[in-house]
Design a protein around this motif. Sequence first.
Motif, PDB file in Angstrom:
ATOM      1  N   ARG A  91       0.811  -1.223   0.000  1.00  0.00           N
ATOM      2  CA  ARG A  91       0.000   0.000   0.000  1.00  0.00           C
ATOM      3  C   ARG A  91       0.847   1.276   0.000  1.00  0.00           C
ATOM      4  O   ARG A  91       0.309   2.369   0.147  1.00  0.00           O
ATOM      5  CB  ARG A  91      -0.902   0.031   1.225  1.00  0.00           C
ATOM      6  N   GLY A  92       2.161   1.149  -0.095  1.00  0.00           N
ATOM      7  CA  GLY A  92       3.018   2.326  -0.142  1.00  0.00           C
ATOM      8  C   GLY A  92       3.602   2.751   1.187  1.00  0.00           C
ATOM      9  O   GLY A  92       4.315   3.761   1.254  1.00  0.00           O
ATOM     10  N   TYR A  93       3.333   2.017   2.246  1.00  0.00           N
ATOM     11  CA  TYR A  93       3.865   2.391   3.555  1.00  0.00           C
ATOM     12  C   TYR A  93       5.389   2.289   3.585  1.00  0.00           C
ATOM     13  O   TYR A  93       6.063   3.177   4.112  1.00  0.00           O
ATOM     14  CB  TYR A  93       3.271   1.515   4.667  1.00  0.00           C
ATOM     15  N   GLY A  94       5.945   1.220   3.055  1.00  0.00           N
ATOM     16  CA  GLY A  94       7.399   1.065   3.022  1.00  0.00           C
ATOM     17  C   GLY A  94       8.056   2.174   2.220  1.00  0.00           C
ATOM     18  O   GLY A  94       9.071   2.743   2.635  1.00  0.00           O
ATOM     19  N   ARG A  95       7.483   2.502   1.082  1.00  0.00           N
ATOM     20  CA  ARG A  95       8.000   3.583   0.233  1.00  0.00           C
ATOM     21  C   ARG A  95       7.964   4.916   0.981  1.00  0.00           C
ATOM     22  O   ARG A  95       8.919   5.698   0.943  1.00  0.00           O
ATOM     23  CB  ARG A  95       7.186   3.648  -1.057  1.00  0.00           C
ATOM     24  N   ALA A  96       6.872   5.180   1.691  1.00  0.00           N
ATOM     25  CA  ALA A  96       6.745   6.439   2.434  1.00  0.00           C
ATOM     26  C   ALA A  96       7.731   6.490   3.609  1.00  0.00           C
ATOM     27  O   ALA A  96       8.318   7.542   3.886  1.00  0.00           O
ATOM     28  CB  ALA A  96       5.314   6.616   2.932  1.00  0.00           C
ATOM     29  N   LEU A  97       7.916   5.383   4.292  1.00  0.00           N
ATOM     30  CA  LEU A  97       8.888   5.348   5.387  1.00  0.00           C
ATOM     31  C   LEU A  97      10.301   5.561   4.856  1.00  0.00           C
ATOM     32  O   LEU A  97      11.091   6.311   5.440  1.00  0.00           O
ATOM     33  CB  LEU A  97       8.788   4.024   6.146  1.00  0.00           C
ATOM     34  N   THR A 122      11.495  -7.737  -2.829  1.00  0.00           N
ATOM     35  CA  THR A 122      10.655  -6.534  -2.800  1.00  0.00           C
ATOM     36  C   THR A 122      11.430  -5.349  -2.236  1.00  0.00           C
ATOM     37  O   THR A 122      11.427  -4.259  -2.820  1.00  0.00           O
ATOM     38  CB  THR A 122       9.385  -6.786  -1.966  1.00  0.00           C
ATOM     39  N   ALA A 123      12.125  -5.558  -1.117  1.00  0.00           N
ATOM     40  CA  ALA A 123      12.902  -4.467  -0.513  1.00  0.00           C
ATOM     41  C   ALA A 123      14.079  -4.082  -1.403  1.00  0.00           C
ATOM     42  O   ALA A 123      14.352  -2.892  -1.593  1.00  0.00           O
ATOM     43  CB  ALA A 123      13.387  -4.873   0.874  1.00  0.00           C
ATOM     44  N   ILE A 124      14.763  -5.059  -1.964  1.00  0.00           N
ATOM     45  CA  ILE A 124      15.914  -4.771  -2.827  1.00  0.00           C
ATOM     46  C   ILE A 124      15.485  -3.912  -4.009  1.00  0.00           C
ATOM     47  O   ILE A 124      16.155  -2.941  -4.363  1.00  0.00           O
ATOM     48  CB  ILE A 124      16.586  -6.082  -3.288  1.00  0.00           C
ATOM     49  N   GLU A 125      14.347  -4.235  -4.613  1.00  0.00           N
ATOM     50  CA  GLU A 125      13.839  -3.446  -5.736  1.00  0.00           C
ATOM     51  C   GLU A 125      13.469  -2.030  -5.295  1.00  0.00           C
ATOM     52  O   GLU A 125      13.740  -1.060  -6.012  1.00  0.00           O
ATOM     53  CB  GLU A 125      12.643  -4.152  -6.366  1.00  0.00           C
ATOM     54  N   LEU A 126      12.850  -1.893  -4.119  1.00  0.00           N
ATOM     55  CA  LEU A 126      12.502  -0.572  -3.596  1.00  0.00           C
ATOM     56  C   LEU A 126      13.768   0.260  -3.409  1.00  0.00           C
ATOM     57  O   LEU A 126      13.826   1.419  -3.824  1.00  0.00           O
ATOM     58  CB  LEU A 126      11.757  -0.697  -2.266  1.00  0.00           C
ATOM     59  N   ALA A 128      16.707  -0.130  -4.875  1.00  0.00           N
ATOM     60  CA  ALA A 128      17.319   0.161  -6.183  1.00  0.00           C
ATOM     61  C   ALA A 128      16.593   1.315  -6.880  1.00  0.00           C
ATOM     62  O   ALA A 128      17.228   2.195  -7.465  1.00  0.00           O
ATOM     63  CB  ALA A 128      17.325  -1.084  -7.056  1.00  0.00           C
ATOM     64  N   ARG A 129      15.254   1.335  -6.798  1.00  0.00           N
ATOM     65  CA  ARG A 129      14.476   2.429  -7.402  1.00  0.00           C
ATOM     66  C   ARG A 129      14.789   3.771  -6.751  1.00  0.00           C
ATOM     67  O   ARG A 129      14.523   4.820  -7.334  1.00  0.00           O
ATOM     68  CB  ARG A 129      12.973   2.151  -7.296  1.00  0.00           C
ATOM     69  N   ASN A 130      15.337   3.735  -5.554  1.00  0.00           N
ATOM     70  CA  ASN A 130      15.646   4.958  -4.820  1.00  0.00           C
ATOM     71  C   ASN A 130      17.136   5.263  -4.780  1.00  0.00           C
ATOM     72  O   ASN A 130      17.595   6.014  -3.915  1.00  0.00           O
ATOM     73  CB  ASN A 130      15.060   4.883  -3.413  1.00  0.00           C
ATOM     74  N   GLY A 131      17.879   4.695  -5.725  1.00  0.00           N
ATOM     75  CA  GLY A 131      19.280   5.067  -5.892  1.00  0.00           C
ATOM     76  C   GLY A 131      20.304   4.240  -5.150  1.00  0.00           C
ATOM     77  O   GLY A 131      21.495   4.556  -5.185  1.00  0.00           O
ATOM     78  N   PHE A 132      19.890   3.181  -4.472  1.00  0.00           N
ATOM     79  CA  PHE A 132      20.839   2.316  -3.771  1.00  0.00           C
ATOM     80  C   PHE A 132      21.467   1.321  -4.742  1.00  0.00           C
ATOM     81  O   PHE A 132      20.805   0.841  -5.667  1.00  0.00           O
ATOM     82  CB  PHE A 132      20.136   1.519  -2.664  1.00  0.00           C
TER      83      PHE A 132
END
Length: 168
Positions: A91-97, A122-126, A128-132
């Motif tokens: 639901r986007g909670y991880g992305r918002a945190l 899932t976390a690895i992709e999140l 990577a999308r944020n520059g890691f």
Amino acid sequence: MTTSELLIDDLGYVDIPRCAALEKEMFAGDSPWPATAFRAELNAPYNRYFAAREVRGGEVVGYAGVSTLGTAGSYECEIHTIAVAPSHRGRGYGRALLAALLDVADDCGAPMFLEVRTDNDTAIELYARNGFVRSGIRRNYYQPSGADAYTMIRPAQSPTAPQPGSAP
């Protein structure tokens, strides 16, 4: 930050029992943090912890923490944890945190470091999308399961500049 059904605010001492219960639910095989660990994290002056909630003052459905270490001009930030209750994933909670944690690093121009289970796609992709990017691997990092972790880093971003018309 708020949107419908999503609020990110500061994690408080009142939230510790809920966080400890979520830890037992989500990380039973990898030494979940007890309430005393959350209290120690909140007491450390170099840490900042956030809560995800559905409504202001509501129950914690996710939490995240970051430490800022070093001195002005050479800060580094490290993500300690990002966790979202299974009932609220997708639901986007991880992305918002994560965005709240990245704001902490960006405000002081610091690189951000983290460890993530090698099987947590899932976390690895999140991340990577944020520059890691992956920078290494830690064998048997998570205990007692013995799961491996990738070390990831996001390079420092320019400190957040004040917006035109904002107070200094």
